[in-house]
Motif scaffolding. Structure first.
Motif, PDB file in Angstrom:
ATOM      1  N   GLU A 101      37.365 -76.492  26.429  1.00  0.00           N
ATOM      2  CA  GLU A 101      36.458 -75.510  25.589  1.00  0.00           C
ATOM      3  C   GLU A 101      37.100 -74.348  25.821  1.00  0.00           C
ATOM      4  N   PRO A 102      37.418 -73.618  24.910  1.00  0.00           N
ATOM      5  CA  PRO A 102      37.778 -74.070  23.477  1.00  0.00           C
ATOM      6  C   PRO A 102      39.060 -74.918  23.503  1.00  0.00           C
ATOM      7  N   ASP A 106      39.466 -76.102  17.917  1.00  0.00           N
ATOM      8  CA  ASP A 106      38.701 -74.584  17.896  1.00  0.00           C
ATOM      9  C   ASP A 106      39.398 -73.870  17.105  1.00  0.00           C
ATOM     10  N   GLU A 109      40.441 -74.422  13.563  1.00  0.00           N
ATOM     11  CA  GLU A 109      39.136 -74.341  12.418  1.00  0.00           C
ATOM     12  C   GLU A 109      39.161 -72.642  12.253  1.00  0.00           C
ATOM     13  N   LYS A 110      39.214 -71.651  13.348  1.00  0.00           N
ATOM     14  CA  LYS A 110      38.826 -70.417  13.721  1.00  0.00           C
ATOM     15  C   LYS A 110      39.900 -69.682  12.628  1.00  0.00           C
ATOM     16  N   ARG A 139      35.959 -84.078  12.773  1.00  0.00           N
ATOM     17  CA  ARG A 139      35.368 -82.650  12.237  1.00  0.00           C
ATOM     18  C   ARG A 139      35.756 -82.736  10.536  1.00  0.00           C
TER      19      ARG A 139
END
Length: 445
Positions: A101-102, A106, A109-110, A139
């Motif tokens: 995390e992250p 992540d 996608e960002k 996802r």
């Protein structure tokens, strides 16, 4: 403000660590660099070792990116700059695609970067397709490039793997199992590329193997299917030259090799002049105002470090003159009186800090950390296999993201005269002002 820039980019990830991400990332970089393309490589997470291989493969500096440690603006700025001067951008993920995390997912996608899934298929057949499908669809919004089978046993094995793929367009080929492609490892991760005499030959062999796959046969025009639009970041806040006129001696050799390129860039932007030296091979410090002892492998060079009496006395002379020393992780280990290796053998170190450090079989600490000194906070991480036994009391402690400092979860920050030391590895770009204070004689807490 700069305009948007378009450049092909992929993020190389996997279901877990140990699947061969670094080898494949380096192979892609090496293959395209040999063909005359400008390749920029980045590494997800706080990793010092994989970038050594990526730099050798691409011939260009490698930077880390992490949505927490380095921050979204820093990532956006580096990607935009890379896109302006590159034909291909590669980002190696960290651990498994959705781990942390992250996570690497992540980041993908960002910034809308397609993911290449690398799967070690050495002990599977039909399950390969299930893993590929899961990575692709876990996802729904995840941008996807395709899947590559690694460590495949034979052409027949590759056919079985390809036949199971639900979306044939996702298949990017198979790299056969070959010990010649293996990048050597030890505790903390991969062996530094500069220590392997045939490092470039290994990367060339990996690039040659990749060249036989659909992925490896892609031309510059083919790569445009993964073109990404990179937006400029907000204007960076100018950094005051708080170290102007200062010369910093930076330890850099086989014992002290954990250095972020970004940290060197920050020190230069602060106005510092950098002089490099080897605590193993050199007799004395270069003329300097402050010393940086970064992390690395002092335990692998303990005898050489302990027996270099002239370097030890030079560092002590610098300390007695009340000139700053910042020592992180391995650098701090060398400053204690003794280093005890896993076999129980002890070696005398430099003795600026009282006590000893002891190597152990298992990790002592791992994860993101932040250090607050006065009103300034530095982000970074910790990762070490040793523990310190010292009567020194910590003047501060690091904390995990979103938590308060504590002995159980944080790293001690020690001060002894002009020495500041910790297992904490800071990312200087997260707070250049705080970073500058590590190399100045002023109160920190």
């Amino acid at each position: 403000m700069s305009s948007k820039v378009i450049c092909p980019a992929i993020l190389i990830s996997a279901p877990a660590s140990g699947q061969g991400k670094t080898t494949i990332t380096s192979a892609i970089a090496r293959l395209h660099a040999r063909q005359g393309r400008r390749v920029s490589v980045f590494k997800c997470g706080p990793d010092f070792l994989d970038p050594h291989w990526h730099k050798l493969a691409s011939g260009r500096p490698v930077y880390q990116m992490d949505l927490w440690m380095t921050g979204e603006d820093d990532i956006r700025r580096r990607l935009h700059a890379a896109a302006m001067q590159s034909d291909l951008i590669l980002i190696e993920g960290v651990m498994g695609l959705f781990d942390g995390e992250p996570s690497a997912a992540d980041l993908a996608e960002k910034f809308n970067i397609p993911v290449l899934g690398v799967i070690d298929a050495s002990a599977m057949a039909g399950t390969f397709a299930a893993l590929a499908y899961g990575l692709r669809h876990y996802r729904p919004q995840l941008p996807w490039a395709g899947v590559l089978a690694n460590r495949v046993a034979s052409a027949r094995h590759a056919q079985m793997l390809e036949a199971g793929i639900a979306e044939p367009g996702s298949w990017l080929g198979a790299v056969m199992r070959n010990p010649a492609l293996t990048l050597p490892e030890r505790h903390l991760g991969l062996t530094v590329a500069s220590e392997i005499p045939d490092a470039l030959q290994r990367l060339d062999a990996a690039a040659d193997a990749l060249a036989d796959t659909p992925l490896g046969k892609m031309t510059g025009e083919d790569l445009q299917r993964w073109a990404v639009e990179f937006e400029p970041a907000s204007q960076a806040i100018p950094v005051a030259e708080l170290l102007a006129g200062k010369t910093l001696a930076v330890a850099r050799d086989a014992a002290f090799c954990f250095i972020y390129q970004a940290n060197l860039d920050v020190l230069k932007s602060l106005g510092a002049r950098l002089e490099y030296f080897s605590p193993i091979a050199d007799c004395a410090l270069p003329a300097c105002d402050a010393v940086w002892l970064p992390g690395g492998y002092p335990e692998l060079h303990a005898e050489a470090l302990g027996s270099n009496a002239s370097m030890r006395e030079s560092i002590k002379k610098h300390w007695h003159a009340d000139r700053p020393i910042w020592a992180e992780c391995g650098g701090m280990m060398a400053l204690f009186e003794e280093l005890i290796c896993k076999n129980g053998q002890g070696y005398p170190m430099w003795g600026l800090l009282p006590g000893k450090v002891r190597m152990q079989e298992r990790l002592a600490a791992l994860g993101p950390q932040q250090l607050t000194l006065g009103k300034e906070t530095l982000r970074g991480h910790t990762f070490h296999y040793s523990s310190a036994e010292t009567p020194l009391q910590a003047v501060a402690r690091t904390a995990r993201p979103g938590m308060s400092p504590s002995p159980e979860a944080g790293e001690a920050f020690y001060q002894s005269g002009s020495v500041r030391a910790s297992y904490f590895h800071p990312w200087f770009a997260s707070n250049p002002v705080a970073a500058s204070r590590l190399f100045l004689n002023e109160a920190l807490t």
